[in-house]
Design an enzyme around this catalytic site. Structure first.
Site, PDB file in Angstrom:
ATOM      1  N   CYS A 161      41.938  31.831  34.810  1.00 31.10           N
ATOM      2  CA  CYS A 161      40.937  32.064  35.825  1.00 31.10           C
ATOM      3  C   CYS A 161      39.636  32.095  35.517  1.00 31.10           C
ATOM      4  CB  CYS A 161      41.379  32.881  36.924  1.00 31.10           C
ATOM      5  SG  CYS A 161      43.169  33.032  37.502  1.00 31.10           S
ATOM      6  N   HIS A 300      35.690  37.102  42.967  1.00 25.85           N
ATOM      7  CA  HIS A 300      36.869  36.314  42.644  1.00 25.85           C
ATOM      8  C   HIS A 300      37.767  36.321  43.826  1.00 25.85           C
ATOM      9  CE1 HIS A 300      39.618  34.773  39.519  1.00 25.85           C
ATOM     10  NE2 HIS A 300      40.499  35.643  39.785  1.00 25.85           N
ATOM     11  N   GLU A 311      38.883  44.724  42.531  1.00 32.44           N
ATOM     12  CA  GLU A 311      37.421  44.238  42.462  1.00 32.44           C
ATOM     13  C   GLU A 311      36.687  45.027  43.265  1.00 32.44           C
ATOM     14  OE1 GLU A 311      35.454  39.796  42.885  1.00 32.44           O
ATOM     15  OE2 GLU A 311      37.580  39.843  43.438  1.00 32.44           O
ATOM     16  N   LYS A 332      37.396  31.183  48.053  1.00 28.16           N
ATOM     17  CA  LYS A 332      38.914  30.820  47.877  1.00 28.16           C
ATOM     18  C   LYS A 332      39.619  30.900  48.984  1.00 28.16           C
ATOM     19  CE  LYS A 332      39.539  32.398  42.825  1.00 28.16           C
ATOM     20  NZ  LYS A 332      38.198  32.904  42.855  1.00 28.16           N
ATOM     21  N   HIS A 337      42.371  28.343  45.102  1.00 24.08           N
ATOM     22  CA  HIS A 337      41.954  28.949  43.676  1.00 24.08           C
ATOM     23  C   HIS A 337      42.176  27.590  42.734  1.00 24.08           C
ATOM     24  CE1 HIS A 337      41.716  31.300  40.486  1.00 24.08           C
ATOM     25  NE2 HIS A 337      42.500  32.354  40.637  1.00 24.08           N
ATOM     26  N   PHE A 397      44.237  36.213  34.617  1.00 18.54           N
ATOM     27  CA  PHE A 397      45.340  36.679  33.907  1.00 18.54           C
ATOM     28  C   PHE A 397      45.072  36.550  32.478  1.00 18.54           C
ATOM     29  CE2 PHE A 397      49.012  35.384  36.844  1.00 18.54           C
ATOM     30  CZ  PHE A 397      48.554  36.404  37.751  1.00 18.54           C
TER      31      PHE A 397
END
Length: 409
Positions: A161, A300, A311, A332, A337, A397
């Site tokens: 990502c 994010h 976050e 998002k 995403h 990730f």
């Protein structure tokens, strides 16, 4: 101002997104809170949601050219061409010019459509012979290079990502160091195919909702959040030194003032607040800004149970007592995403927010999770007349974190 004193200007924007292909119209759709998330693949056992891009390759490729070109490369080339055209940069480049141009692309999964077709045996029952060049993750960058005759560095970053946010940072470094005069930086992803959808469903990270509730299924920072929806598209920014941009009379949307990256080094899929905070601090330090001087964060914000509170904790570690003044949205919720292209699309949105001093809302969080308390931008609260600096965050990730800090031109 970057470390070397070279100011990095954003002079062109281009995108193919679930909300369309024109940056201004896309931004207006986000301001309205329009969701592009819809039901997909009704044949799957479990309901699936995604944000697809309406895209016709015909203006960009002939039928002959399309042979062996996956959708991920089609989207990338179109978005990069639009960014270059927006910047007033004609092409193809001659040899001398081409050696001073670089391409920096983020792509997480490559040609998912080509792989899906290969696994299913294609229309004829045979694996198409161009499957490998269609699938390879560096194909999008290569197609852009061939179209514009770019002879400098042509590089692909695959960091889940964070891919395209890292690509933009690496492009800025190349401009800053004088390695290139023009950097074409961004990302592309086209992974809305049944096989990929099933794999993400197996991870239990996707939002769950009945088809009639698809538009509001993604709820970052909400108490009732259940995950994200996949999106597809491509977004590119043209980077050059502010001095060069001024000399050629180019429009400057914003400046890329700082960037930072870090690795959690703790877990492949569980994020870490300390790692995210390191990337944010590094970007702010390079930009020469205190946290309180940054008025907006495009978060994010994946709407996962684990990710959102972490976050928020990372932002709290960096902003401290100033966190309440930081306006936050997670777009998002509306465009899905885009994985490897997420950082580029969200950076482009952040640049437009700065230029227009308007903030896209963070939708569908009717009740904020107490563990995610942030100053979320609400529908109808877009005005930000004093906005001077903003940050876009991408946390991946694998543990890679990236933060980009932009300032008004």
């Amino acid at each position: 101002m970057s470390r070397s004193g070279v100011a990095i200007a954003i002079t062109g924007l281009g995108l193919v997104s679930p909300h369309g292909n024109e940056p201004g119209a896309v931004f207006e759709a986000l301001l309205r809170g329009d969701s592009a998330i819809r039901p997909v693949f009704p044949e799957l056992a479990k309901p699936a949601l995604a944000a697809s891009a309406a895209f016709d390759p015909a203006p960009w490729f002939s039928k002959l050219q399309l042979a062996g070109v996956d959708r991920v490369s089609q989207l990338a080339l179109a978005a990069a061409e639009m960014a270059l055209n927006d910047a007033g940069i004609d092409g193809p480049f001659d040899e001398q010019q081409g050696e001073r141009v670089g391409i920096y692309v983020g792509c997480g999964m490559g040609g998912a459509g080509a792989l899906e077709t290969a696994y299913r045996g294609g229309a004829s029952g045979r694996v198409p012979p161009l499957t490998i060049p269609a699938f390879m993750p560096n194909a999008p960058a290569s197609h852009i290079a061939m179209r514009r005759k770019v002879l400098g560095p042509v590089l692909t970053y695959s960091v889940a990502c964070a891919s395209s946010a890292i690509a933009i940072a690496e492009a800025a470094k190349a401009v800053e160091s004088g390695e290139v005069d023009i950097a074409i930086a961004g990302g592309s992803e086209a992974l809305i195919v049944p096989g990929v959808m099933l794999a993400w469903q197996a991870m239990q990270t996707l939002a769950s909702a009945p088809p009639q509730a698809a538009a509001t299924a993604v709820r970052p920072f909400a108490a009732d959040r259940s995950g994200f929806a996949l999106g597809e598209g491509a977004a590119f920014l043209i980077l050059e030194s502010a001095e060069r941009a001024a000399a050629r009379g180019a429009r400057r949307y914003a400046r890329l003032a700082g960037w930072g990256s870090s690795c959690d080094a703790t877990h492949l899929t569980k994020p870490d607040a300390a790692g995210q905070a390191r990337a944010l601090r590094a970007a702010l330090r390079m930009a020469g800004l205190a946290p309180a001087q940054v008025g907006y964060c495009n978060a994010h914000g994946t709407a996962t149970r684990i990710g959102d509170p972490i976050e928020r904790e990372a932002l709290a570690q960096v902003w401290g007592d100033a966190l309440g003044d930081l306006r936050v949205s997670a777009t998002k919720a509306l465009h899905g995403h885009l994985l490897g292209a997420a950082g580029a699309l969200e950076a482009l949105i952040t640049v437009l927010a700065l230029q227009r001093r308007q903030l896209p809302p963070s939708m569908h969080a009717d009740e904020i999770d107490p563990a995610c308390q942030l100053n979320l931008v609400r529908a109808g609260e877009s005005a930000a007349p004093a906005l001077e600096a903003a940050v876009s965050s991408s946390f991946a990730f694998g543990g890679t974190n990236a933060a980009l800090v932009f300032r008004r031109a």
